[in-house]
Design a protein around this motif. Structure first.
Motif, PDB file in Angstrom:
ATOM      1  N   LEU A  37       0.823  -1.213   0.000  1.00  0.00           N
ATOM      2  CA  LEU A  37       0.000   0.000   0.000  1.00  0.00           C
ATOM      3  C   LEU A  37       0.855   1.259   0.000  1.00  0.00           C
ATOM      4  CD1 LEU A  37      -2.916  -1.107   2.317  1.00  0.00           C
ATOM      5  CD2 LEU A  37      -3.015  -0.649  -0.133  1.00  0.00           C
ATOM      6  N   VAL A  38       2.023   1.177   0.559  1.00  0.00           N
ATOM      7  CA  VAL A  38       3.022   2.241   0.437  1.00  0.00           C
ATOM      8  C   VAL A  38       4.153   1.626  -0.375  1.00  0.00           C
ATOM      9  CG1 VAL A  38       4.682   3.682   1.679  1.00  0.00           C
ATOM     10  CG2 VAL A  38       2.410   3.293   2.637  1.00  0.00           C
ATOM     11  N   PRO A  39       4.506   2.207  -1.528  1.00  0.00           N
ATOM     12  CA  PRO A  39       5.574   1.625  -2.333  1.00  0.00           C
ATOM     13  C   PRO A  39       6.833   1.391  -1.499  1.00  0.00           C
ATOM     14  CG  PRO A  39       4.484   3.355  -3.560  1.00  0.00           C
ATOM     15  CD  PRO A  39       3.937   3.399  -2.160  1.00  0.00           C
ATOM     16  N   LYS A  40       7.512   0.279  -1.799  1.00  0.00           N
ATOM     17  CA  LYS A  40       8.681  -0.100  -1.008  1.00  0.00           C
ATOM     18  C   LYS A  40       9.712   1.021  -0.939  1.00  0.00           C
ATOM     19  CE  LYS A  40       9.023  -3.939  -3.426  1.00  0.00           C
ATOM     20  NZ  LYS A  40       9.487  -5.233  -3.936  1.00  0.00           N
ATOM     21  N   SER A  41       9.946   1.695  -2.057  1.00  0.00           N
ATOM     22  CA  SER A  41      10.951   2.766  -2.069  1.00  0.00           C
ATOM     23  C   SER A  41      10.552   3.913  -1.137  1.00  0.00           C
ATOM     24  CB  SER A  41      11.147   3.308  -3.488  1.00  0.00           C
ATOM     25  OG  SER A  41       9.935   3.874  -3.970  1.00  0.00           O
ATOM     26  N   GLN A  42       9.277   4.233  -1.103  1.00  0.00           N
ATOM     27  CA  GLN A  42       8.796   5.312  -0.241  1.00  0.00           C
ATOM     28  C   GLN A  42       8.844   4.891   1.232  1.00  0.00           C
ATOM     29  OE1 GLN A  42       7.821   8.433  -1.485  1.00  0.00           O
ATOM     30  NE2 GLN A  42       8.683   7.587  -3.353  1.00  0.00           N
ATOM     31  N   GLY A  43       8.508   3.658   1.503  1.00  0.00           N
ATOM     32  CA  GLY A  43       8.556   3.162   2.873  1.00  0.00           C
ATOM     33  C   GLY A  43       9.975   3.166   3.415  1.00  0.00           C
ATOM     34  N   ARG A  44      10.921   2.740   2.583  1.00  0.00           N
ATOM     35  CA  ARG A  44      12.321   2.723   3.012  1.00  0.00           C
ATOM     36  C   ARG A  44      12.821   4.139   3.302  1.00  0.00           C
ATOM     37  NH1 ARG A  44      13.840  -0.638  -1.662  1.00  0.00           N
ATOM     38  NH2 ARG A  44      13.024  -2.675  -1.186  1.00  0.00           N
ATOM     39  N   ARG A  45      12.392   5.099   2.491  1.00  0.00           N
ATOM     40  CA  ARG A  45      12.790   6.495   2.721  1.00  0.00           C
ATOM     41  C   ARG A  45      12.295   6.999   4.071  1.00  0.00           C
ATOM     42  NH1 ARG A  45      11.524   9.083  -3.176  1.00  0.00           N
ATOM     43  NH2 ARG A  45      13.283   8.110  -4.231  1.00  0.00           N
ATOM     44  N   PHE A  65      -2.262  -1.049 -13.372  1.00  0.00           N
ATOM     45  CA  PHE A  65      -2.987   0.203 -13.578  1.00  0.00           C
ATOM     46  C   PHE A  65      -2.554   1.252 -12.557  1.00  0.00           C
ATOM     47  CE2 PHE A  65      -6.525   2.980 -12.412  1.00  0.00           C
ATOM     48  CZ  PHE A  65      -6.741   3.612 -13.621  1.00  0.00           C
ATOM     49  N   LEU A  66      -2.452   0.859 -11.300  1.00  0.00           N
ATOM     50  CA  LEU A  66      -2.043   1.811 -10.258  1.00  0.00           C
ATOM     51  C   LEU A  66      -0.638   2.334 -10.528  1.00  0.00           C
ATOM     52  CD1 LEU A  66      -3.366   0.186  -6.953  1.00  0.00           C
ATOM     53  CD2 LEU A  66      -4.398   2.012  -8.309  1.00  0.00           C
ATOM     54  N   SER A  67       0.267   1.432 -10.899  1.00  0.00           N
ATOM     55  CA  SER A  67       1.652   1.839 -11.171  1.00  0.00           C
ATOM     56  C   SER A  67       1.748   2.775 -12.359  1.00  0.00           C
ATOM     57  CB  SER A  67       2.522   0.601 -11.422  1.00  0.00           C
ATOM     58  OG  SER A  67       2.560  -0.199 -10.277  1.00  0.00           O
ATOM     59  N   LYS A  68       0.918   2.529 -13.349  1.00  0.00           N
ATOM     60  CA  LYS A  68       0.929   3.345 -14.567  1.00  0.00           C
ATOM     61  C   LYS A  68       0.267   4.702 -14.341  1.00  0.00           C
ATOM     62  CE  LYS A  68      -2.223   2.748 -17.583  1.00  0.00           C
ATOM     63  NZ  LYS A  68      -3.164   3.283 -18.465  1.00  0.00           N
ATOM     64  N   THR A  69      -0.738   4.747 -13.513  1.00  0.00           N
ATOM     65  CA  THR A  69      -1.570   5.934 -13.359  1.00  0.00           C
ATOM     66  C   THR A  69      -1.064   6.910 -12.298  1.00  0.00           C
ATOM     67  OG1 THR A  69      -3.462   4.575 -14.016  1.00  0.00           O
ATOM     68  CG2 THR A  69      -3.956   6.700 -13.031  1.00  0.00           C
ATOM     69  N   PHE A  70      -0.492   6.393 -11.227  1.00  0.00           N
ATOM     70  CA  PHE A  70      -0.106   7.233 -10.099  1.00  0.00           C
ATOM     71  C   PHE A  70       1.383   7.123  -9.814  1.00  0.00           C
ATOM     72  CE2 PHE A  70      -4.479   5.698  -9.292  1.00  0.00           C
ATOM     73  CZ  PHE A  70      -5.149   6.908  -9.402  1.00  0.00           C
ATOM     74  N   SER A  71       1.954   8.209  -9.330  1.00  0.00           N
ATOM     75  CA  SER A  71       3.365   8.191  -8.945  1.00  0.00           C
ATOM     76  C   SER A  71       3.518   7.477  -7.599  1.00  0.00           C
ATOM     77  CB  SER A  71       3.903   9.619  -8.827  1.00  0.00           C
ATOM     78  OG  SER A  71       3.316  10.269  -7.709  1.00  0.00           O
ATOM     79  N   GLU A  78      -1.248   9.762  -0.651  1.00  0.00           N
ATOM     80  CA  GLU A  78      -2.684   9.962  -0.833  1.00  0.00           C
ATOM     81  C   GLU A  78      -3.473   8.667  -0.952  1.00  0.00           C
ATOM     82  OE1 GLU A  78      -3.172  12.369  -4.372  1.00  0.00           O
ATOM     83  OE2 GLU A  78      -1.341  13.477  -3.887  1.00  0.00           O
ATOM     84  N   LEU A  79      -2.850   7.635  -1.508  1.00  0.00           N
ATOM     85  CA  LEU A  79      -3.576   6.413  -1.858  1.00  0.00           C
ATOM     86  C   LEU A  79      -3.008   5.203  -1.119  1.00  0.00           C
ATOM     87  CD1 LEU A  79      -3.739   7.159  -5.678  1.00  0.00           C
ATOM     88  CD2 LEU A  79      -5.528   7.541  -3.988  1.00  0.00           C
ATOM     89  N   ASN A  80      -2.818   5.319   0.177  1.00  0.00           N
ATOM     90  CA  ASN A  80      -2.189   4.243   0.940  1.00  0.00           C
ATOM     91  C   ASN A  80      -3.189   3.360   1.688  1.00  0.00           C
ATOM     92  OD1 ASN A  80      -2.893   5.989   2.980  1.00  0.00           O
ATOM     93  ND2 ASN A  80      -0.820   6.762   3.256  1.00  0.00           N
ATOM     94  N   THR A  81      -4.470   3.453   1.303  1.00  0.00           N
ATOM     95  CA  THR A  81      -5.497   2.542   1.803  1.00  0.00           C
ATOM     96  C   THR A  81      -6.355   2.097   0.618  1.00  0.00           C
ATOM     97  OG1 THR A  81      -7.188   4.240   2.216  1.00  0.00           O
ATOM     98  CG2 THR A  81      -5.623   3.758   4.031  1.00  0.00           C
ATOM     99  N   VAL A  82      -6.977   0.959   0.754  1.00  0.00           N
ATOM    100  CA  VAL A  82      -7.866   0.463  -0.310  1.00  0.00           C
ATOM    101  C   VAL A  82      -9.016   1.442  -0.517  1.00  0.00           C
ATOM    102  CG1 VAL A  82      -9.418  -1.413  -0.986  1.00  0.00           C
ATOM    103  CG2 VAL A  82      -7.227  -1.942   0.100  1.00  0.00           C
TER     104      VAL A  82
END
Length: 110
Positions: A37-45, A65-71, A78-82
């Motif tokens: 839900l939080v990209p691994k790179s962002q979580g590590r930061r 779709f999520l990877s393509k559509t959102f950074s 903003e999008l860390n929950t279902v």
């Protein structure tokens, strides 16, 4: 003793009794991946260990779709929950479309 009389080996799995995973976005059943839900790179930061980042089951099409559509920053902040993901109009439109598609193993939307 003929083959018909042999018992099935205990290690042979009966695939009819194996429950399928369900995608948290589209609800389709099949092979799923663990979506962080939080990209691994962002979580590590943020100093979070990989095993502590929450994951949900998601099909390859929805995850792609999520990877393509959102950074990664949008996904983390903003999008860390279902619920937050499903609240977005573009996600609702995609989910409505993808629910009509057959689940194909290993296919990603690019």
């Amino acid at each position: 003793m003929g083959r018909k009389d042999r018992e099935q080996a205990s290690w042979v799995e009966d695939t009819r009794t194996v429950p399928l995973d369900v995608c948290v976005l589209c609800g389709r059943e099949g092979d799923m991946t663990d979506h962080h839900l939080v990209p691994k790179s962002q979580g590590r930061r943020q100093g979070v260990k990989l095993g502590e980042i929450p994951t949900v089951k998601m099909c390859a099409a929805c995850q792609g779709f999520l990877s393509k559509t959102f950074s990664n920053a949008q996904l983390a902040n903003e999008l860390n929950t279902v619920e937050a993901i499903l609240a977005r109009d573009e996600v609702q439109k995609f989910v409505k479309w993808v629910q009509k598609q057959p689940l194909t193993k290993g296919v990603r939307v690019h």
